[in-house]
Structure formats: C-alpha cells, structure tokens
Design a protein around this motif. Structure first.
Motif, PDB file in Angstrom:
ATOM      1  N   UNK A  85     -61.133 -18.203  63.957  1.00  0.00           N
ATOM      2  CA  UNK A  85     -62.046 -18.909  64.860  1.00  0.00           C
ATOM      3  C   UNK A  85     -63.389 -19.061  64.156  1.00  0.00           C
ATOM      4  N   UNK A  86     -63.915 -20.284  64.149  1.00  0.00           N
ATOM      5  CA  UNK A  86     -65.221 -20.559  63.551  1.00  0.00           C
ATOM      6  C   UNK A  86     -66.272 -20.551  64.655  1.00  0.00           C
ATOM      7  N   UNK A  87     -67.191 -19.604  64.595  1.00  0.00           N
ATOM      8  CA  UNK A  87     -68.225 -19.484  65.628  1.00  0.00           C
ATOM      9  C   UNK A  87     -69.384 -20.429  65.352  1.00  0.00           C
ATOM     10  N   UNK A  88     -70.202 -20.627  66.357  1.00  0.00           N
ATOM     11  CA  UNK A  88     -71.348 -21.533  66.227  1.00  0.00           C
ATOM     12  C   UNK A  88     -72.396 -21.002  65.259  1.00  0.00           C
ATOM     13  N   UNK A  90     -71.792 -20.040  62.351  1.00  0.00           N
ATOM     14  CA  UNK A  90     -71.332 -20.335  60.999  1.00  0.00           C
ATOM     15  C   UNK A  90     -70.405 -19.279  60.415  1.00  0.00           C
ATOM     16  N   UNK A  91     -70.170 -18.193  61.148  1.00  0.00           N
ATOM     17  CA  UNK A  91     -69.298 -17.132  60.658  1.00  0.00           C
ATOM     18  C   UNK A  91     -67.860 -17.351  61.144  1.00  0.00           C
ATOM     19  N   UNK A  92     -66.933 -16.708  60.421  1.00  0.00           N
ATOM     20  CA  UNK A  92     -65.524 -16.822  60.758  1.00  0.00           C
ATOM     21  C   UNK A  92     -64.978 -15.478  61.225  1.00  0.00           C
ATOM     22  N   UNK A  93     -64.132 -15.541  62.232  1.00  0.00           N
ATOM     23  CA  UNK A  93     -63.545 -14.330  62.795  1.00  0.00           C
ATOM     24  C   UNK A  93     -62.047 -14.525  62.973  1.00  0.00           C
ATOM     25  N   UNK A  94     -61.321 -13.422  62.976  1.00  0.00           N
ATOM     26  CA  UNK A  94     -59.898 -13.445  63.317  1.00  0.00           C
ATOM     27  C   UNK A  94     -59.747 -12.874  64.712  1.00  0.00           C
ATOM     28  N   UNK A  95     -59.059 -13.606  65.572  1.00  0.00           N
ATOM     29  CA  UNK A  95     -58.764 -13.149  66.922  1.00  0.00           C
ATOM     30  C   UNK A  95     -57.303 -12.715  66.971  1.00  0.00           C
ATOM     31  N   UNK A 137     -61.393  -8.680  68.056  1.00  0.00           N
ATOM     32  CA  UNK A 137     -62.079  -9.620  67.169  1.00  0.00           C
ATOM     33  C   UNK A 137     -62.386  -8.916  65.854  1.00  0.00           C
ATOM     34  N   UNK A 138     -61.974  -9.539  64.752  1.00  0.00           N
ATOM     35  CA  UNK A 138     -62.162  -8.990  63.407  1.00  0.00           C
ATOM     36  C   UNK A 138     -63.071  -9.926  62.618  1.00  0.00           C
ATOM     37  N   UNK A 139     -64.023  -9.365  61.916  1.00  0.00           N
ATOM     38  CA  UNK A 139     -64.978 -10.180  61.157  1.00  0.00           C
ATOM     39  C   UNK A 139     -64.454 -10.459  59.753  1.00  0.00           C
ATOM     40  N   UNK A 140     -64.412 -11.737  59.390  1.00  0.00           N
ATOM     41  CA  UNK A 140     -64.033 -12.127  58.037  1.00  0.00           C
ATOM     42  C   UNK A 140     -65.248 -12.057  57.124  1.00  0.00           C
ATOM     43  N   UNK A 141     -65.055 -11.781  55.827  1.00  0.00           N
ATOM     44  CA  UNK A 141     -66.195 -11.677  54.906  1.00  0.00           C
ATOM     45  C   UNK A 141     -66.825 -13.032  54.618  1.00  0.00           C
ATOM     46  N   UNK A 146     -62.191 -20.692  54.352  1.00  0.00           N
ATOM     47  CA  UNK A 146     -61.225 -21.470  55.116  1.00  0.00           C
ATOM     48  C   UNK A 146     -61.855 -22.209  56.283  1.00  0.00           C
ATOM     49  N   UNK A 147     -61.024 -22.546  57.259  1.00  0.00           N
ATOM     50  CA  UNK A 147     -61.459 -23.281  58.446  1.00  0.00           C
ATOM     51  C   UNK A 147     -60.985 -22.547  59.685  1.00  0.00           C
ATOM     52  N   UNK A 148     -61.567 -22.890  60.815  1.00  0.00           N
ATOM     53  CA  UNK A 148     -61.210 -22.224  62.050  1.00  0.00           C
ATOM     54  C   UNK A 148     -60.633 -23.168  63.078  1.00  0.00           C
ATOM     55  N   UNK A 149     -59.852 -22.626  63.989  1.00  0.00           N
ATOM     56  CA  UNK A 149     -59.320 -23.390  65.108  1.00  0.00           C
ATOM     57  C   UNK A 149     -60.335 -23.457  66.238  1.00  0.00           C
TER      58      UNK A 149
END
Length: 246
Positions: A85-88, A90-95, A137-141, A146-149
C-alpha cells in the motif's frame, strides 16, 4: 443471415482478435500483480526461540517426539501473504493479517520475480496490529522502489466479480495463485469471526487456501495502473462449505 461468406469470415477473425487481445491484457494484469503481492514470513525474537527450544527439549525427553518435530517446524517460521500500500506520505507499507505475524518480533517479505527468484526485505518493523480486525501493518524500507495498490471506496455488491491474490502453500512452499470468483454475501454478519458492530465481512467464492491469509481481495479497475483495486483482505475459509471464503 444476410452476410456473405467472406464477411462472416472477416467478422469471425475480428472477434477472435478481440478475444485474444482481451486474454493478453488480462494475462499482463495477472503477471504484474506479483509486483504488488508478497510472501510474509514471521521472525521470532531470540527470547521466544530459546523458550520454544527449551520446551521442545523437555517434551522430547518425556517421549513426545512428534510434538518436538512440530515445534521444530514452527521455529522455522510461518508464512502468509500481504500486499503493498502506498500512503499519502510517500512511504510504502505491507498490509497483512495479524495472525500471519502472530508472536513475531519482525517480519520478512519476499516478492517473486518472473524468473522465479525473489527480492527480499528482512527484519522489517511491524508498525501496528489490530486484533479485532486481524490486521497488521509492516513498514517497507526506503530502498523499496515498487508500487502500491489502492483501495476502492465503493462497496461491493452481491454477484460482483472478484479476484484473490497470494501465496498459498503447496507442500511446505508458498506458490503464487491468482483466483477468481464472485461476491456471494457482501455484508456477512458472523459474530464468531468478528463483532458485527465493528465490521461486516465480504463472503466470496474466489480461491483461498492456507497461506492466502493477508492477501488482497480485488476487483478489476481500469482507473489504476495495476488494473485492480483492493476491496478487502482475505482472512478466513469455511471448512464445512465449498467456495465460502471471507
């Protein structure tokens, strides 16, 4: 009936070409979905490992060898699925699901490439969990490129076509699976799974197997580059009924 034979042939070829284009386009979406969905593995703390190892040795010393083997398998770590998931900000997370990383100190996520190799991110921070919703929710480095849904805001309806994506286990290994089904109950209220005052469930017939937990439930959506948007997180499978997943 008024078409001549050449005209019918031309029309058949035209329709066939449209069908093939449709298959190719759907196949491209299906293949590209792997960029957004990952394997999620739990990493136990050293303290938990020591406790489980000690407990295993005690059980084996009392003759419970099969139980000891079970603990050995558990110590190897469990796995499930998750999605980016791409948050507003600018960071990326795994749900994923809370139960996928239950008792874990950190998580490791793996993205499968087309050639069968993996891009892996180890010892990721688990930012937060919700036991009631079974969400983590897991934080990606920052190195993740990549891209998010995206989430769909419109509620699904009974009969809507949906897709499941994830890495259910085949033997001991996670194997990519993109399934297809339909919504069979858009607002299932099953208090044994979740308090209806918190949330209802989406019941669907898309393929869900052990290891799919945490993967996205999707609908086709041309508004997004992925070709899909997220409407839910696959969490449970009914054992007593066929094709009844939530």
């Amino acid at each position: 009936n008024s078409f001549s034979q050449p005209s019918r042939t031309a029309i058949f070829k035209f329709l066939l070409s449209l069908f093939i284009i449709g298959l190719v386009s759907w196949g491209a979406y299906a293949s590209g979905m792997r960029d957004y969905v990952c394997i999620v593995r739990s990493n136990f703390s050293e303290k938990n490992k020591e406790f489980l190892t000690s407990y295993k040795n005690t059980m084996v010393s009392h003759g419970y060898n099969s139980f000891g083997k079970y603990i050995d398998e558990y110590l190897k770590g469990t796995f499930g699925s998750g999605f980016v998931y791409a948050a507003s900000n600018g960071k990326f997370y795994v749900i994923t699901n809370r139960h996928v990383i239950s008792s874990a100190e950190t998580a490791t996520v793996q993205f499968e490439k087309d050639d069968g190799t993996y891009t892996e991110y180890e010892k990721l921070k688990i930012l937060g969990v919700d036991d009631d919703l079974d969400i983590a929710v897991i934080e990606l480095p920052s190195s993740f490129k990549g891209r998010g849904l995206s989430f769909r805001t419109k509620k699904v309806q009974d009969g809507d076509e949906v897709y499941t994506a994830g890495f259910p286990g085949l033997g001991e290994n996670p194997v990519w699976q993109l399934g297809k089904g339909s919504v069979t109950n858009s607002s299932a209220r099953i208090k044994e799974l979740i308090d209806p005052s918190i949330s209802t469930l989406i019941q669907h017939s898309g393929q869900v197997d052990g290891g799919n937990s945490g993967g996205p439930l999707l609908v086709s959506d041309s508004n997004y580059k992925a070709g899909y948007s997220v409407v839910g997180v696959n969490t449970w499978k009914a054992i007593s009924r066929e094709n009844t997943n939530f």
